[in-house]
Each structure stands twice: as structure tokens, then as C-alpha cells.
Design an enzyme around this catalytic site. Structure first.
Site, PDB file in Angstrom:
ATOM      1  N   ALA A 264      24.333   7.097   4.062  1.00  0.00           N
ATOM      2  CA  ALA A 264      23.526   7.631   5.169  1.00  0.00           C
ATOM      3  C   ALA A 264      23.936   6.982   6.502  1.00  0.00           C
ATOM      4  CB  ALA A 264      22.051   7.377   4.889  1.00  0.00           C
ATOM      5  N   PRO A 265      23.875   7.723   7.618  1.00  0.00           N
ATOM      6  CA  PRO A 265      23.398   9.103   7.757  1.00  0.00           C
ATOM      7  C   PRO A 265      24.455  10.175   7.487  1.00  0.00           C
ATOM      8  CG  PRO A 265      23.854   8.190   9.917  1.00  0.00           C
ATOM      9  CD  PRO A 265      24.169   7.098   8.922  1.00  0.00           C
ATOM     10  N   GLY A 266      25.649   9.783   7.002  1.00  0.00           N
ATOM     11  CA  GLY A 266      26.544  10.778   6.438  1.00  0.00           C
ATOM     12  C   GLY A 266      27.782  11.162   7.207  1.00  0.00           C
ATOM     13  N   ASP A 286      22.493   6.095  -1.135  1.00  0.00           N
ATOM     14  CA  ASP A 286      21.844   5.252  -0.142  1.00  0.00           C
ATOM     15  C   ASP A 286      20.419   4.986  -0.607  1.00  0.00           C
ATOM     16  OD1 ASP A 286      22.843   4.566   2.908  1.00  0.00           O
ATOM     17  OD2 ASP A 286      20.668   4.416   2.672  1.00  0.00           O
ATOM     18  N   ASP A 313      19.539   1.875  -4.614  1.00  0.00           N
ATOM     19  CA  ASP A 313      20.402   0.752  -4.240  1.00  0.00           C
ATOM     20  C   ASP A 313      21.624   0.750  -5.158  1.00  0.00           C
ATOM     21  OD1 ASP A 313      21.604  -1.759  -3.890  1.00  0.00           O
ATOM     22  OD2 ASP A 313      19.696  -2.720  -3.398  1.00  0.00           O
ATOM     23  N   ASP A 330      31.066   1.429   2.946  1.00  0.00           N
ATOM     24  CA  ASP A 330      30.843   1.210   4.379  1.00  0.00           C
ATOM     25  C   ASP A 330      29.603   0.328   4.461  1.00  0.00           C
ATOM     26  OD1 ASP A 330      30.884   1.486   7.162  1.00  0.00           O
ATOM     27  OD2 ASP A 330      29.617   3.276   7.090  1.00  0.00           O
ATOM     28  N   CYS A 383      31.299  -2.162  10.764  1.00  0.00           N
ATOM     29  CA  CYS A 383      31.426  -2.015  12.222  1.00  0.00           C
ATOM     30  C   CYS A 383      31.047  -3.330  12.898  1.00  0.00           C
ATOM     31  CB  CYS A 383      30.577  -0.853  12.741  1.00  0.00           C
ATOM     32  SG  CYS A 383      28.822  -1.010  12.391  1.00  0.00           S
TER      33      CYS A 383
END
Length: 446
Positions: A264-266, A286, A313, A330, A383
Site C-alpha cells: 500500500a498505497p500501491g 499490507d 503483516d 519496499d 526511501c
């Protein structure tokens, strides 16, 4: 209420009570209908005042008889708004910035202090006229950069361990810019040229992003994203160029089984589906159901059929053992590579929160590596630009798992380390800060 500065003050009061900046902004924008110009000004004042908080406080500490933390909280917010306009908004005349800030004080319970507000801002202006930098800065490089560019010392220290002083300063400057908006063209429904032409016809300026076959960057203000041409038709979605790189590093192929562990959010999930021609199976996992709904909406708008949602999870999933050709992790992270987008991230994260995240990342990679078939691929991405969440996680994983190895990417336009991981430095690449690495499981690992 149609006064953008008053609306900004209202939003900042919420932020200083603990609200996330974007949530506080959304709330006031729904409550007060502002014309586009006022909306843009209000948004800039809110994000800017939060982002530059440490610098603005340093000016109050230098010029005020009371330090910033001793000021009444609302008065401190009003001074921040005035100083932000004087220091960072060249298009706003100084007289207008001073006058509107005095009016804010008058309207919000400080009518007895309007003389102080006026005198304080004019004192700053006088200093700015006689010196290119009115702020007295310490010699210590960490303190100096932290005060000048408004970051906590620990973040500056993390960067200075990896970069020179000059490079760190460039990175600080980049992180204080207003963020750009990048689009990813959905190659199953349109192409770069068609979207570019449609935007041009609508008077919207875009430019291609080097090395990204689906990437376009908006270079003019546009209003609401969902009103732009092609959005409702699923021709494109919003995704930063660094995040688009992750999909290309994973390199999914038609017919494969892919697991996106923290989906998410995809944005990356839908990119994977596009890259594999929507042929195959993508399990999008997610633990946050509300954020997965956003993924479902995006997949529907982009007309993608290959995605199956899995709520929960990923550290507890047992059903995926050895079934995936490729896994994307990610990982949840501190977001230190995207602080220009999240004005309050620099104040919310701490060394302790980074350490907690690194532990979660270790658990995630250790467990989800089991989803990959022998010979398959796992891409780990964040990130953030913090080695504890990046290089250290991968080094630790490889030390414990001898049947995994790094595969060097074929990208020749970003910084690939000798070890094979890839780090996007925003001030060099003009995109969000990212870390990514492609790992392969040996075929004889079972």
C-alpha cells in the site's frame, strides 16, 4: 474565512498540537474554500513554516527578548509566518508581509502586542538590508547546516558521514525545495507521446524524465490531479521517478508470480502489473486495510486484473513459502529521502525511531526471503538515506544467508556502489532519495 494567512495560522495551530501537516492542511482546505491562488499561498506558508521551523526559531532567539520556546505558542506561530514570508518569499512585498502579520496578531488575541510584532519584523528587515545573512551562525559545521537549513543535528551528522560538507549543503538545499510531481504513464492504456500531447493541448507543461520510459514531470501548476486529462481514463498515475526505478530493478516478466510485501498505497504494485503486461499473479500484501483500499481503487482506474490483495503483516504469512519468482520488499522506513514532501518528517523521526524501523526491516527481509523460489529475485528498497536502514540491513542479511547474493543492476546513470546496491542522492539525480538492491537466491538453496 477567505484570508489565506489566517487559514495557514489555523492549520499550523493543529500541527503544533501534534497533527500531521498534510492532514491539518486537508482539514482546513475542506473547511474553507479558497481560490486557487490563495490555496497555493496558504499551502506554501504552512509547509514552509513547518519545514523551516528551526531557522525561524533561531531568528526569534537572536532578536527577541524571550527565546522562541518562551513565547506564547500562537504568537510564535504568527512570528514564524511573518518571518517565513520575509526570508523565503521573494514575490511577497516586505510591507505586505509585515502588515498582514500584524493583522494576524490583532485578530488572534495579541492586539496588545502588535507594536512588538511590527518592530520585531522590521528589525529583521533592517538586518537583511545590511547583511546577506542576518542570522548569526555557529562555526560548528553540524550546527551551522542544521540552523541554516532547518534540520535536527542528528540528520546532518548522518549525511556528513556519507558526503562532504559541500555535498551535504546541496542536499539540504534540495530537501527544502517545493516538491515536483512526477507521473508514470500506463503503457497498457496509453503512451508517453499521447499523454504529453494531451497535456500540451490543455496548456499544461510536462517534460520527459531521463532514463525512465514511462516518466513525465509536471513543470507548471495544475490544480487538482484528478481533474487532469487522462486521469479518469487510467492513462497515468502519480509516482516519483525514484519509485519508478524500483519496478525496473525488479524487472518482472509476464506470467510470473510476484509478491509485493508492503504494497500500500500501491504505486509500485501497479507499476509491476504494467511492466508484466498484466499477465501473471501479483500478491499485494499490507497490514493497513484502509491503505489497501487506495491500491484497489488505483488498480481499478488503471484497469489492472493481475493483483490480489492480502491483508495482514507479511512477517506472519506462511502461505507463500517458495512460490514467488520475484519479491519486492519496499520496507517501511524513516522517509529521510523524501523530507521535501513530508514537511514534518525531520521533526518526527529520531535516532531511536530509526533503530526501531531497522529492526522491523531485518525481520521483514529474513521472513519474506522465504517467499522466493530457488533462483528467484528479491528487491529491497527504502526511501531513506540512513545506512542503518539500508546497507546495514543488507550486510546483516547476507552474513546470515549464504545462499543469497547481490546482483549488480545495469543502470549506468545513478550511483551504484562497488557492492552493487544503488543509492539515489536527490541533489545529484533531482529525484527522491532512495536505496535499492537486487538479491538473487541460488538455485541449489533448497
Amino acid at each position: 474565512m477567505s484570508n489565506p494567512r489566517q487559514v495557514a495560522f489555523t492549520a499550523l495551530k493543529e500541527v503544533h498540537k501534534g497533527a500531521y501537516t498534510d492532514v491539518a492542511l486537508d482539514r482546513v482546505l475542506q473547511k474553507y474554500q479558497l481560490p486557487d491562488n490563495d490555496r497555493r499561498l496558504m499551502t506554501e506558508l504552512v509547509y514552509g513554516s513547518v519545514r523551516r521551523q528551526r531557522t525561524l526559531d533561531a531568528i526569534i532567539n537572536q532578536l527577541g527578548t524571550k527565546k522562541s520556546h518562551q513565547q506564547p505558542p500562537d504568537l510564535r506561530t504568527i512570528l514564524h509566518l511573518g518571518l517565513y514570508q520575509l526570508r523565503y518569499q521573494e514575490k511577497i512585498p516586505a510591507s505586505a508581509a509585515v502588515h498582514t502579520t500584524v493583522e494576524l496578531a490583532k485578530t488572534n488575541g495579541f492586539s496588545g502586542l502588535t507594536g512588538f510584532v511590527n518592530g520585531f519584523l522590521r528589525q529583521y528587515l533592517r538586518l537583511a538590508e545590511t547583511s546577506s545573512e542576518p542570522l548569526k551562525l555557529p562555526e560548528n559545521p553540524v550546527e551551522r547546516l542544521g540552523i541554516l537549513y532547518s534540520f535536527p543535528n542528528w540528520i546532518i551528522e548522518v549525511w556528513l558521514k556519507q558526503l562532504s560538507f559541500e555535498e551535504t549543503e546541496k542536499l539540504c538545499q534540495w530537501m527544502n525545495q517545493t516538491p515536483t510531481i512526477d507521473l508514470r504513464v500506463n503503457i497498457l492504456k496509453s503512451d508517453l507521446e499521447q499523454v504529453e500531447l494531451t497535456f500540451k493541448d490543455a496548456g499544461i507543461l510536462v517534460r520527459k524524465i531521463p532514463y525512465l520510459p514511462q516518466g513525465l514531470r509536471l513543470i507548471s501548476s495544475t490544480g487538482a490531479i484528478q481533474n487532469l486529462p487522462g486521469f479518469q481514463d487510467g492513462w497515468w498515475c502519480v509516482q516519483d521517478s525514484s519509485a519508478q526505478l524500483v519496478g525496473h530493478l525488479l524487472d518482472p516478466q509476464p506470467g510470473e508470480v510476484i509478491i509485493d510485501v508492503c504494497a500500500a498505497p500501491g504505486g509500485k504494485t501497479t507499476h509491476i502489473a504494467e511492466l508484466m503486461g498484466d499477465e501473471g499473479k501479483i500478491y499485494a500484501c499490507d497490514k493497513t486495510a484502509s491503505r489497501l483500499r487506495k491500491l484497489t481503487e488505483n488498480a481499478k482506474r488503471l484497469n489492472l486484473q493481475s493483483i490480489e490483495i492480502c491483508t495482514g503483516d507479511s512477517r506472519t504469512f506462511t502461505q507463500f513459502h517458495n512460490i514467488a519468482d520475484r519479491v519486492l520488499l519496499d520496507a517501511p522506513c524513516s522517509g529521510l529521502g523524501t523530507m521535501h514532501r513530508h514537511a514534518d518528517a525531520r521533526w518526527r523521526q529520531t535516532p531511536a525511531s530509526v533503530h526501531e524501523l531497522a529492526e522491523i526491516q531485518q525481520e521483514l527481509i529474513s521472513h519474506t526471503a522465504n517467499f522466493v523460489k530457488p533462483g528467484g529475485i528479491l528487491v529491497y528498497a527504502t526511501c531513506t538515506l540512513h545506512p542503518e536502514e539500508n546497507e546495514e540491513v543488507i550486510t546483516n542479511f547476507l552474513e546470515k544467508n549464504s545462499h543469497w547474493q547481490i546482483e549488480h543492476p545495469s543502470f549506468d546513470f545513478v550511483d551504484v556502489s562497488p557492492s552493487g546496491w544503488l543509492k539515489v542522492w536527490p541533489h545529484e539525480q533531482d529525484m527522491d532519495g532512495f536505496f535499492m538492491v537486487r538479491l538473487r537466491k541460488t538455485k541449489d538453496s533448497e
